[in-house]
Design an enzyme around this catalytic site. Structure first.
Site, PDB file in Angstrom:
ATOM      1  N   TYR A 146       0.849  -1.188   0.000  1.00 21.81           N
ATOM      2  CA  TYR A 146       0.000   0.000   0.000  1.00 21.81           C
ATOM      3  C   TYR A 146       0.881   1.233   0.000  1.00 21.81           C
ATOM      4  CZ  TYR A 146      -3.451   3.429   1.714  1.00 21.81           C
ATOM      5  OH  TYR A 146      -4.280   4.520   1.872  1.00 21.81           O
ATOM      6  N   ASP A 241       9.123   2.825  -0.120  1.00 19.86           N
ATOM      7  CA  ASP A 241       8.067   3.404   0.708  1.00 19.86           C
ATOM      8  C   ASP A 241       8.310   2.931   2.135  1.00 19.86           C
ATOM      9  OD1 ASP A 241       5.861   4.161   2.097  1.00 19.86           O
ATOM     10  OD2 ASP A 241       4.410   3.576   0.561  1.00 19.86           O
ATOM     11  N   LYS A 274       4.384   8.678   9.152  1.00 21.34           N
ATOM     12  CA  LYS A 274       4.115   8.055  10.451  1.00 21.34           C
ATOM     13  C   LYS A 274       5.091   8.494  11.559  1.00 21.34           C
ATOM     14  CE  LYS A 274       0.994   4.693   8.620  1.00 21.34           C
ATOM     15  NZ  LYS A 274       0.971   3.965   7.377  1.00 21.34           N
TER      16      LYS A 274
HETATM   17  C1  PLP Z   1       0.307   4.457   6.032  1.00 24.54           C
HETATM   18  C2  PLP Z   1       1.024   4.229   4.767  1.00 24.54           C
HETATM   19  C3  PLP Z   1       0.906   5.112   3.676  1.00 24.54           C
HETATM   20  C4  PLP Z   1      -0.081   6.239   3.649  1.00 24.54           C
HETATM   21  O1  PLP Z   1       0.163   7.214   4.613  1.00 24.54           O
HETATM   22  P1  PLP Z   1      -1.035   8.186   5.057  1.00 24.54           P
HETATM   23  O2  PLP Z   1      -0.367   9.137   5.992  1.00 24.54           O
HETATM   24  O3  PLP Z   1      -2.071   7.312   5.675  1.00 24.54           O
HETATM   25  O4  PLP Z   1      -1.536   8.850   3.816  1.00 24.54           O
HETATM   26  C5  PLP Z   1       1.717   4.902   2.579  1.00 24.54           C
HETATM   27  N1  PLP Z   1       2.578   3.876   2.529  1.00 24.54           N
HETATM   28  C6  PLP Z   1       2.710   3.008   3.537  1.00 24.54           C
HETATM   29  C7  PLP Z   1       3.703   1.895   3.432  1.00 24.54           C
HETATM   30  C8  PLP Z   1       1.926   3.133   4.685  1.00 24.54           C
HETATM   31  O5  PLP Z   1       2.031   2.227   5.664  1.00 24.54           O
END
Ligand code: PLP
Length: 434
Positions: A146, A241, A274
């Site tokens: 994701y 990511d 995060k």
């Molecule tokens: C949480 C997450 C996102 C999205 O971040 P948001 O602040 O919720 O938009 C993107 N990539 C990864 C791997 C994530 O865990």
């Protein structure tokens, strides 16, 4: 209409009237596991209390950011001080430089970064940058990873090998995802085929190095190595990511974990979020100067944000990074996470429940499967009904884990050994009834 007097039920009924599904992000709704979401009243350390005053040991921690637990005194103090100086200016501040410097100091190879407000924004901007910098269109992503809810990244695998995918959401026209190729995670042969067929049009490859959005699945060292080599060979950018894994699995992120096995390993662009916001809306993407200087106002790739680098969010992020950078922080966090994972494994084995678990730093995942899965297809073989029983059994015993079997879990430095042992005892009881 419910006749329940549980305050959580009453709030859910009220929420549903004005907010779609009663929640502002779908997984909070408990749709996968059934029952009513707990409305949080307040949180402190490793706990939160719901609307009825029930206490839970929290293994979500806002889906990762609360690595110090809730209400850490140094973070609260930094935020309170920042608030009195103004909430937002729309003009640059010294604190943005401090945060950028603090992040770059921990990331070999990263020379510049830009701050944004969410991981979605950071991921979306990173692929625009990769496309702008290479002049190419195709983005490779992997099934089960994701990267936020930007249109071009809400894609699932098409049928057959190495095909372009289909949108997973209504409202995303096929034209918008026609340049997104979806491959199987950890499948080296498929990756090689994709580069052999489309190498010259691939702008970038985006991946979660340890996939936390299909619970917890590590990219193998061999797969990671091939991702790096093929991107380099074909002039595509490797985008890590690390919104979830960054500053969570190790101070240097998952890339530092892979760098132990692959000499000189680094991605071209890293997406972060995060933990770097410590619970405030803050995210970032960064990489080499030559790539980052393609961004406006220096270059042709447009990207902007009214609240980007917000003075309160940057204060919160800086205070958080300062704490997790202290000597021994990750060693202690890792030991706690191991205690939890080992305890759960032993309890499941004793009860004869098929169970596999893994962790890195303060992030863990477990599966009601005899062995760890390597890709999304294998993750989805997990027993959903049994997971729901486990989830509710834990919830009834005051332990809050993610309400879906394809989500990772998070331990904070505020969790004590007693909290972890209480969690393992609760799980042991539930395992016996599974
Ligand atoms: C949480 C997450 C996102 C999205 O971040 P948001 O602040 O919720 O938009 C993107 N990539 C990864 C791997 C994530 O865990």
């Amino acid at each position: 209409m419910t006749s329940s007097t549980d305050p959580n039920d009453l709030l859910m009924e009220r929420a549903r009237r004005v907010i779609p599904g009663g929640v502002n992000s779908p997984v909070r709704a408990f749709r996968a596991v059934g029952g009513t979401p707990r409305f949080v009243q307040r949180a402190q350390g490793p706990y939160f209390w719901d609307a009825g005053g029930t206490r839970y040991i929290d293994y979500i921690g806002s889906w990762g950011p609360m690595i110090l637990g809730h209400g850490h005194p140094a973070v609260l103090e930094a935020v309170q001080k920042a608030v009195t100086g103004g909430l937002s200016y729309g003009a640059p501040t010294e604190r943005e430089i401090e945060l950028a410097e603090a992040i770059i100091a921990l990331r070999p190879g990263m020379e510049m970064l830009r701050l944004v407000s969410s991981g979605t924004e950071a991921g979306m901007s990173a692929i625009r940058l990769a496309r702008g910098a290479t002049g190419r269109s195709v983005i490779i992503k992997f099934e089960g990873c994701y990267h936020g809810h930007a249109d071009a990244l809400l894609v699932k695998a098409g049928s057959g090998l190495a095909t372009f995918g289909h949108a997973t959401s209504a409202g995303v026209p096929p034209e918008v995802v026609q340049h997104t190729m979806v491959l199987e995670y950890n499948n080296v042969a498929q990756l090689e085929q994709a580069f052999a067929e489309h190498g010259a049009s691939i702008a970038g490859l985006i991946m979660e190095p340890i996939a936390g959005n299909m619970n917890f699945v590590r990219a193998s060292v061999e797969f990671t190595r091939r991702c790096r080599e093929l991107c380099t060979q074909h002039g595509a950018l490797l985008i890590y990511d690390e919104v979830m894994t960054g500053f969570r699995v190790a101070l240097g992120g998952a890339q530092s974990v892979y760098a132990r096995s692959i000499a000189g390993f680094e991605p071209d662009i890293t997406v972060m979020g995060k933990v770097i916001g410590g619970g405030m809306p803050l995210a970032a993407f960064g990489g080499k100067r030559a790539v980052m200087e393609q961004l406006a106002p220096l270059g042709p790739v447009y990207q902007a944000g009214t609240l980007s680098g917000n003075p309160v969010a940057t204060a919160c992020g800086l205070a958080t990074l300062r704490e997790i950078g202290k000597p021994g922080f990750f060693e202690a966090l890792t030991a706690k996470t191991h205690r939890l994972v080992d305890g759960l494994k032993a309890a499941a084995q004793k009860a004869g429940v098929p169970f596999a678990a893994d962790s890195e730093g303060g992030m863990f995942g477990f599966f009601l499967l005899p062995e760890l899965p390597r890709n999304y297809g294998q993750v989805m073989k997990s027993d959903g009904a049994r997971f729901n029983t486990l989830f509710h059994g834990l919830l009834d015993r005051g332990v809050y884990i993610a309400p879906a079997l394809y989500e990772a879990g998070f331990v904070s430095s505020a969790h004590s050994e007693a909290d972890i042992d209480a969690t393992v005892s609760a799980a042991a009881e539930v395992f016996r009834s599974l």
